[in-house]
Design a protein around this motif. Structure first.
Motif, short mmCIF file in Angstrom:
data_model
loop_
_atom_site.label_atom_id
_atom_site.label_comp_id
_atom_site.label_asym_id
_atom_site.label_seq_id
_atom_site.Cartn_x
_atom_site.Cartn_y
_atom_site.Cartn_z
N TYR A 303 53.41 41.68 42.65
CA TYR A 303 52.09 42.45 42.08
C TYR A 303 52.56 43.50 40.96
O TYR A 303 53.95 43.58 40.73
CB TYR A 303 51.93 43.40 43.08
CG TYR A 303 52.63 44.47 43.82
CD1 TYR A 303 53.04 45.74 43.36
CD2 TYR A 303 53.75 44.16 45.00
CE1 TYR A 303 53.62 46.67 43.71
CE2 TYR A 303 54.42 45.16 45.38
CZ TYR A 303 54.31 46.29 44.60
OH TYR A 303 55.33 47.43 45.22
N ARG A 319 42.01 50.45 36.57
CA ARG A 319 42.70 49.55 37.42
C ARG A 319 42.14 48.13 37.75
O ARG A 319 42.64 46.90 37.65
CB ARG A 319 43.17 50.13 38.81
CG ARG A 319 43.75 51.38 38.51
CD ARG A 319 44.39 51.82 39.82
NE ARG A 319 43.59 52.36 40.93
CZ ARG A 319 43.04 53.44 41.22
NH1 ARG A 319 43.24 54.41 40.27
NH2 ARG A 319 42.41 53.67 42.36
N HIS A 320 40.97 48.08 37.88
CA HIS A 320 39.92 46.88 38.16
C HIS A 320 39.91 46.19 36.78
O HIS A 320 40.16 44.90 36.85
CB HIS A 320 38.59 47.00 38.50
CG HIS A 320 38.36 47.85 39.76
ND1 HIS A 320 37.10 48.42 40.22
CD2 HIS A 320 39.05 47.80 40.84
CE1 HIS A 320 37.51 48.91 41.56
NE2 HIS A 320 38.50 48.43 41.86
N SER A 323 43.27 44.21 36.48
CA SER A 323 43.29 43.11 36.97
C SER A 323 42.43 41.81 36.56
O SER A 323 42.86 40.68 36.65
CB SER A 323 42.97 43.38 38.66
OG SER A 323 42.94 42.45 39.39
N ARG A 328 45.78 34.59 36.40
CA ARG A 328 46.91 34.21 37.08
C ARG A 328 47.31 32.56 37.00
O ARG A 328 48.31 32.25 37.08
CB ARG A 328 46.66 34.58 38.60
CG ARG A 328 46.63 36.33 38.90
CD ARG A 328 45.59 36.71 40.13
NE ARG A 328 45.79 38.11 40.11
CZ ARG A 328 44.55 38.76 39.63
NH1 ARG A 328 44.02 38.33 38.67
NH2 ARG A 328 44.85 40.15 39.73
N CYS A 359 38.83 40.24 47.54
CA CYS A 359 39.34 40.85 46.36
C CYS A 359 38.35 40.47 45.22
O CYS A 359 38.76 39.45 44.50
CB CYS A 359 40.73 40.33 45.79
SG CYS A 359 41.80 41.20 44.30
N TYR A 361 38.08 42.04 42.26
CA TYR A 361 38.56 42.09 41.15
C TYR A 361 39.78 41.25 40.86
O TYR A 361 40.51 41.61 39.76
CB TYR A 361 38.98 43.68 41.03
CG TYR A 361 37.73 44.44 41.47
CD1 TYR A 361 36.54 44.62 40.40
CD2 TYR A 361 37.53 45.11 42.48
CE1 TYR A 361 35.44 45.32 40.63
CE2 TYR A 361 36.51 46.07 42.96
CZ TYR A 361 35.46 46.01 41.97
OH TYR A 361 34.35 46.82 42.11
N CYS A 362 40.10 40.34 41.61
CA CYS A 362 40.94 39.41 41.42
C CYS A 362 40.75 38.00 40.54
O CYS A 362 41.50 37.60 40.13
CB CYS A 362 41.88 39.04 42.61
SG CYS A 362 42.89 40.13 43.50
N TYR A 364 39.40 35.98 37.43
CA TYR A 364 39.49 36.21 35.98
C TYR A 364 38.08 36.34 35.16
O TYR A 364 37.36 35.34 35.42
CB TYR A 364 40.35 35.11 35.44
CG TYR A 364 40.48 35.14 33.92
CD1 TYR A 364 41.20 36.24 33.20
CD2 TYR A 364 40.36 33.93 33.12
CE1 TYR A 364 41.41 36.26 32.03
CE2 TYR A 364 40.41 33.90 31.78
CZ TYR A 364 40.91 35.15 31.17
OH TYR A 364 41.33 35.15 29.74
N MET A 501 42.70 49.23 44.60
CA MET A 501 43.52 48.52 43.86
C MET A 501 44.92 49.65 43.08
O MET A 501 45.03 49.73 41.88
CB MET A 501 43.06 48.02 42.52
CG MET A 501 43.63 46.70 42.12
SD MET A 501 42.83 45.52 41.26
CE MET A 501 42.32 44.54 42.47
N ILE A 504 48.18 45.47 41.40
CA ILE A 504 47.14 44.29 41.21
C ILE A 504 47.85 43.21 41.89
O ILE A 504 49.10 42.89 41.53
CB ILE A 504 47.20 44.24 39.68
CG1 ILE A 504 46.60 45.38 38.96
CG2 ILE A 504 46.57 43.03 39.12
CD1 ILE A 504 46.70 45.39 37.67
N MET A 506 49.17 39.68 42.42
CA MET A 506 49.63 38.53 41.33
C MET A 506 49.64 37.10 42.04
O MET A 506 48.92 36.43 41.85
CB MET A 506 50.90 38.77 40.36
CG MET A 506 50.66 40.05 39.51
SD MET A 506 49.44 39.84 38.22
CE MET A 506 50.15 38.61 37.62
#
Length: 542
Positions: A303, A319-320, A323, A328, A359, A361-362, A364, A501, A504, A506
């Protein structure tokens, strides 16, 4: 690529009279898992010597070790009350031959009578009483002291109102009783952790000297002192009281500051095992090593953490946005040859408690990220931190490039240090920007995937995150005797983390292990905690 096999850990009789403990499986190695290492190849007489890559440990005192480099060594030097069966990930006897409980709150452990430390000192129930009280004594400043915070009397000792915990009692020489403040089903799993290893009386006489040559009760004993930044060498302890002694006569952990050098040393035969080959070598590993490599799926979670004690990262929208600005999969494909699993969880997916699709906000979404970042007033200058010499340079740079491209960040500075110095910087809260860290399950439980990193005041909570609702859910899940209900609570707690979050997510890591011709590849096994079990390695050449 090698098929993977390992010796099966012998399991003894364990009586648990209350609800079943919350024991959840994580992924192990690929390939075949049957058989006995001793049958995989003809080992050298006496077991031989195996050498392995390691980074410089931060500490070598069980109660103070919270990172893999030191804990890996300590795992060979010490045996706790309970061990983990490598085939099932369930708790199995260590020093304790059996344990039982009627309410998951008061537990009784019956110890074996043949256990000694490497210096001959006998291990009794009082040994554990003394060790546990020493670890939590504030004067000793042990990083893992808070692992005992659910033991009756812990807070009184921490506050200076008592010298010992009431909840750890030697009923007689070989009967230990542990009383908790509330029911905690995963206790046997937790007791496999490094912090709960017993220590001999010599440790209390001079802990600094002890750390340079720890006297344990494990399969292996120190051969000389810890040679800082050079190596730690251990010899097989032939009087170990367990049922499954180590195979190699000698293990040498050699400290490297550059993982590329270690890779080349294995290739040339100057090092036997590198358990985390650098990502850029995946494309050439087969041509470099032929069949002398193996892949292992693990619980290892990578992370990018965010120091919430810095004002510019306190807005959750910042933070959002950070991310959502990370692609990723593109990084995994370009740098890891597709070998990692993008993380949309905090709990490893192999554990049933991991939520699905939590998640938001994970994913892209660079356009939404840019808009959110601008509205939140995200910083235009970043200092990004990572530990050096472990193969993180390329992907951390790739993340920074995406942030610059997608969020309009103008200036990026990198700070990299060796791992021990890196952790010290975290301990002192001197990190000023996003930082790379990872987490592996020392025991297979959703509780361990979250509580030590995100609970208020936890020793590894480097983000300085605090959420009362999250803390309450973790505490309720820990106390719950019904595993299904506890699992639901852990999933709810994970959802809070993924919304807040503080880190973040990964990816979950796939480890590439390479080895020399001197060892049998079928005897190499990496567990869910990313420990390569060197005690099981068959040395075929001296």
């Amino acid at each position: 690529m090698n098929n993977i096999s390992r010796r099966r850990r012998a399991t003894g009789a364990v009586a648990v009279t209350a609800a079943a403990a919350l024991v959840l499986s994580a992924c192990g190695g690929g390939g075949d898992n049957g058989g006995d290492n001793g049958e995989a190849a003809q080992g050298v007489e006496g077991g031989g010597t195996v050498s392995a890559y390691n980074c410089e440990p931060q500490f070598l005192v069980p109660g103070n070790s919270t990172e893999v480099c030191g804990s890996w060594v300590l795992d060979s030097l010490f045996t706790g009350l309970v061990q983990t069966d490598l085939d099932t990930n369930e708790p199995m006897p260590g020093v304790a031959e059996s344990w039982d409980t009627e309410d998951n709150q008061t537990w009784t452990f019956t110890l074996g009578e043949d256990w000694t430390f490497h210096d001959g000192e006998e291990i009794t129930a009082q040994t554990f009483v003394d060790t546990y009280n020493w670890v939590i004594d504030p004067d000793n400043a042990q990083q893992s002291a808070n692992f005992f915070d659910n033991f009756v009397g812990y807070q009184e000792v921490v506050d200076g109102d008592a010298e010992e915990m009431e909840g750890v009692r030697a009923v007689d020489d070989y009967t230990l009783e542990i009383e908790l403040t509330e029911p905690f089903s995963p206790l046997p799993d937790m007791l496999t952790y490094t912090a709960f290893y017993p220590m001999p009386s010599v440790a209390y006489e001079d802990i600094d000297a002890f750390e340079q040559a720890p006297v344990g009760n494990g399969r292996y004993m120190m051969d000389g002192e810890w040679e800082h930044d050079v190596q730690i060498a251990v010899e097989r302890f032939d009087d170990w009281a367990g049922e499954d002694p180590g195979l190699p006569q000698r293990i040498e952990w050699r400290m490297y500051t550059d993982i590329e050098t270690a890779y080349l040393d294995v290739q040339s035969g100057n090092l036997d095992i590198l358990d985390s080959a650098p990502p850029n070598r995946r494309a050439t590993v087969e041509s470099d090593f032929g069949e002398n490599y193996a892949d292992f799926d693990t619980s290892s979670f990578t992370y990018m953490g965010l120091p919430l004690y810095q004002e510019e990262f306190q807005d959750v929208d910042v933070r959002h946005a950070l991310s959502m600005a990370i692609d990723r999969q593109a990084i995994i494909d370009a740098i890891f040859d597709g070998a990692q699993t993008p993380a949309a969880n905090i709990i490893p997916p192999a554990l049933s408690d991991a939520g699905e699709g939590n998640c938001e906000y994970c994913d892209y979404d660079p356009e939404a990220a840019a808009e959110l970042y601008e509205e939140a007033g995200g910083p235009t200058d970043l200092t990004i931190y990572f530990n050096s010499g472990a193969g993180h340079e390329e992907w951390v740079e790739a993340v920074s490039n995406q942030w610059q491209q997608n969020l309009g960040i103008e200036n990026v500075t990198f700070e990299s240090l060796d791992f021990a110095q890196y952790l010290a910087l975290h301990d002192e809260q001197e990190i000023t920007g996003p930082y790379r860290l990872g987490w592996s399950l020392s025991y297979p439980s959703a509780q361990y995937a979250m509580e030590p990193i995100y609970s208020t005041g936890a020793s590894s909570n480097y983000a300085d995150y605090s959420n009362e609702e999250f803390d309450d859910l973790i505490n309720e899940a820990n106390a719950e005797t019904d595993p299904d209900t506890a699992a639901e609570m852990y999933t709810e707690a994970e959802a809070i983390l993924l919304e807040d979050m503080p880190v973040i997510p990964m990816w979950f890591s796939n480890y590439l292990v390479v080895h020399s011709d001197r060892v049998d590849g079928d005897s190499i096994f990496m567990d869910q905690a990313t420990y390569t079990h060197l005690e099981d390695v068959v040395v075929t050449e001296e």
